[in-house]
Scaffold this active site. Structure first.
Site, PDB file in Angstrom:
ATOM      1  CE1 TYR A  55      -9.337  -0.075   4.214  1.00 47.41           C
ATOM      2  CE2 TYR A  55     -11.284   1.706   5.612  1.00 47.41           C
ATOM      3  CZ  TYR A  55      -9.655   0.782   4.919  1.00 47.41           C
ATOM      4  OH  TYR A  55      -8.729   1.838   5.119  1.00 47.41           O
ATOM      5  NE  ARG A  58     -13.094  -0.599  -1.716  1.00 52.17           N
ATOM      6  CZ  ARG A  58     -14.753   0.284  -1.872  1.00 52.17           C
ATOM      7  NH1 ARG A  58     -15.168   1.642  -0.912  1.00 52.17           N
ATOM      8  NH2 ARG A  58     -15.744   0.238  -3.146  1.00 52.17           N
ATOM      9  CG  ASN A  89      -2.154  -6.858  -2.752  1.00 53.94           C
ATOM     10  OD1 ASN A  89      -1.395  -5.624  -3.131  1.00 53.94           O
ATOM     11  ND2 ASN A  89      -1.767  -7.649  -3.507  1.00 53.94           N
ATOM     12  CB  VAL A  90      -5.761  -5.462   2.819  1.00 50.46           C
ATOM     13  CG1 VAL A  90      -4.747  -4.751   3.458  1.00 50.46           C
ATOM     14  CG2 VAL A  90      -6.938  -4.473   1.770  1.00 50.46           C
ATOM     15  CG  HIS A 106       0.514  -2.795   3.736  1.00 51.44           C
ATOM     16  ND1 HIS A 106       0.724  -2.541   2.436  1.00 51.44           N
ATOM     17  CD2 HIS A 106       1.115  -2.330   4.589  1.00 51.44           C
ATOM     18  CE1 HIS A 106       1.445  -1.786   2.391  1.00 51.44           C
ATOM     19  NE2 HIS A 106       2.405  -1.900   3.079  1.00 51.44           N
ATOM     20  CB  THR A 173       4.476  -3.392  -5.307  1.00 52.06           C
ATOM     21  OG1 THR A 173       4.750  -2.452  -5.232  1.00 52.06           O
ATOM     22  CG2 THR A 173       5.662  -4.659  -5.369  1.00 52.06           C
ATOM     23  CB  ALA A 216       0.408 -10.031 -11.639  1.00 52.96           C
TER      24      ALA A 216
END
EC number: 2.3.1.286
Length: 231
Positions: A55, A58, A89-90, A106, A173, A216
């Site tokens: 992470y 990320r 999305n994070v 999330h 999505t 998108a």
């Protein structure tokens, strides 16, 4: 005149255009890691160092990416609509793109949480969580991410918004990830529903939904003109 309510459910496809990779790219692998090794409580217990480093990388990657046209379209729509974005999305690309009301189902890369009490959440200044970084209870900080098998605490808030939408847009999505995909079931029958994704699923969920099989940014630019043209 009161603005109409526009609710957006966004997924990996919108971030992907900014260069953020997703685990769906490689048959369940996320950056060459088995998803359960880096996104489950069991993975955390087995190899905490691996999860933290994953992470941290990320977070570093996300901060190097920039919002794309899709994010900017959604921000522009706030001029004419009461917009709520519910994202799977994070990353923080929606916020950096100009959107002011974003619900992260999330979790968020830019925050850390206590490994003992998930209600203790802290904003991060840097991009690393290190071993020994602790919360006020003395327990190790972990990524503020909802892992597989954990409850989705923002779900009830998301349902409340979906249930009062005049327009509901699903973007990036394909309505395959639950519980988020089930939000469309709460949208009022009179609301106008749209789906923008590169692959449109053959699903009962897409009934009465205007579908655009596009990326998108391209799909949202088209919808922007369609929806504004109805006002």
């Amino acid at each position: 005149m009161e603005k109409k309510k526009l609710v957006v459910l966004s997924g990996a496809g919108i971030s992907q255009e900014s260069g953020i990779k997703t685990f769906r790219d490689s048959n369940g692998l996320w950056e060459n890691h088995d998803i359960m090794e880096v996104a489950s409580p069991e993975g955390w217990r087995r190899n905490r160092a691996l999860v933290q480093e994953f992470y941290n990388q990320r977070r570093k990657q996300a901060r190097a990416c920039q919002p794309n046209e899709a994010h900017k379209v959604l921000a522009r729509l706030e001029q004419r609509f009461n917009v709520t974005i519910i994202t799977q999305n994070v990353d923080d690309l929606h916020e950096r793109g100009g959107s002011s009301h974003v619900i992260h189902l999330h979790g968020e890369l830019s925050k850390a949480q206590s490994s003992k009490n998930p209600d203790l959440v802290y904003p991060m200044e840097g991009w690393e969580i290190k071993e020994g970084d602790c919360c006020e209870l003395g327990s190790q900080l972990r990524p503020h991410i909802v892992w597989f098998g954990e409850p989705v605490p923002k779900m009830e808030e998301a349902i409340d918004h979906a249930a009062t939408a005049d327009y509901f847009i699903v973007v990036g999505t394909s309505l395959q990830v639950y519980p988020a995909a089930g939000l469309i079931d709460y949208v009022p029958k009179k609301a106008k529903k749209f789906l923008v994704d590169v692959v449109i699923p053959n699903s009962p969920l897409t009934k009465d939904v205007f579908c655009l099989e596009k990326r998108a940014s391209e799909g949202l630019k088209h919808l922007e003109s369609v929806i504004l043209g109805e006002l």
